[in-house]
Scaffold this active site. Sequence first.
Site, PDB file in Angstrom:
ATOM      1  N   GLU A  45      -5.024  81.496  24.968  1.00  0.00           N
ATOM      2  CA  GLU A  45      -4.073  81.156  23.899  1.00  0.00           C
ATOM      3  C   GLU A  45      -4.606  81.491  22.513  1.00  0.00           C
ATOM      4  OE1 GLU A  45      -1.450  77.251  22.477  1.00  0.00           O
ATOM      5  OE2 GLU A  45      -3.027  77.019  23.979  1.00  0.00           O
ATOM      6  N   GLU A  65       6.691  72.485  23.059  1.00  0.00           N
ATOM      7  CA  GLU A  65       5.435  71.881  22.614  1.00  0.00           C
ATOM      8  C   GLU A  65       5.571  71.517  21.133  1.00  0.00           C
ATOM      9  OE1 GLU A  65       0.858  72.901  23.693  1.00  0.00           O
ATOM     10  OE2 GLU A  65       1.741  74.136  22.135  1.00  0.00           O
TER      11      GLU A  65
END
Length: 281
Positions: free
Chosen positions: A157, A258
């Site tokens: 990520e 998220e």
Amino acid sequence: MNDVTAAAQHRFTVNLSILFGELPLLERPAAAAAAGFTAAELWWPFGAEHTPGNDELDALAGAFETAGVQLTGLNFLDDLARGARGTLSVPAESARFRENVPVATALAGRLGTGALNALYGNRVPGADPAEQDALALENLALAARAAHSVGADLLVETLNAAESPDYPLVTAAAAVDVVDKVNAATGLGNAKFLCDLYHLARNGEDPAAVIDAHADRIGHVQIADTPGRNEPGTGDLDFEHLFARLAAAGYRGRIGLEYRPAGGVSAESFEWLPRELRGTR
């Protein structure tokens, strides 16, 4: 804002480490189900404990199984509760990461989790960045092999420099480069780019351009609006356009929600996503 047409082309999963955070962890899968979701993801849910006991693991797995919610994504040990951004490139924490790998992998295997996210770790004073990167590659290859054993992808990520100034992967290209190195090391091809549109935008990258450039490497997508990291429609991102761009690029994976609910109540933050689009389709 009207994202219905573009959103209907995708499937969604709700991140229960940031949404429904007003509830105890074991109550969140049921709350997600009550809101219409059938899939969820988690950051590492046991804080600094890298090898929780069977009772804790069974309780968490049971909460998902009872709620009828699939855990679609899980972080390896991330130490987020201690202000870190992963452990795998940090020499002093590498042993904890390696001990965590079989625990997280076993939980993923039990719950049919198809993605395991390995946060890279911060640069640390006194450590040679090149040595940290070499350690990271070694540990990511270990994690990729473990993920492959349960049929899961390993995710790498990009974070944003404003909120994570010591994290070295702050461009899409940097994360994709790591993905390619892991795949070259293992030959498995299961390392993928976690394309978080919020972090990309906070870094000043064009999320649409990143989608176009790296569509073949994307293994998962996460979203929040910018700059407040709240639900779509509260900030600057054009999700109608981005959802359509993902579909046009051939992305068929889930999109992880998220974000922090702008009003503080998670169940009230989903009006942008019609209930019929929240569950398994």
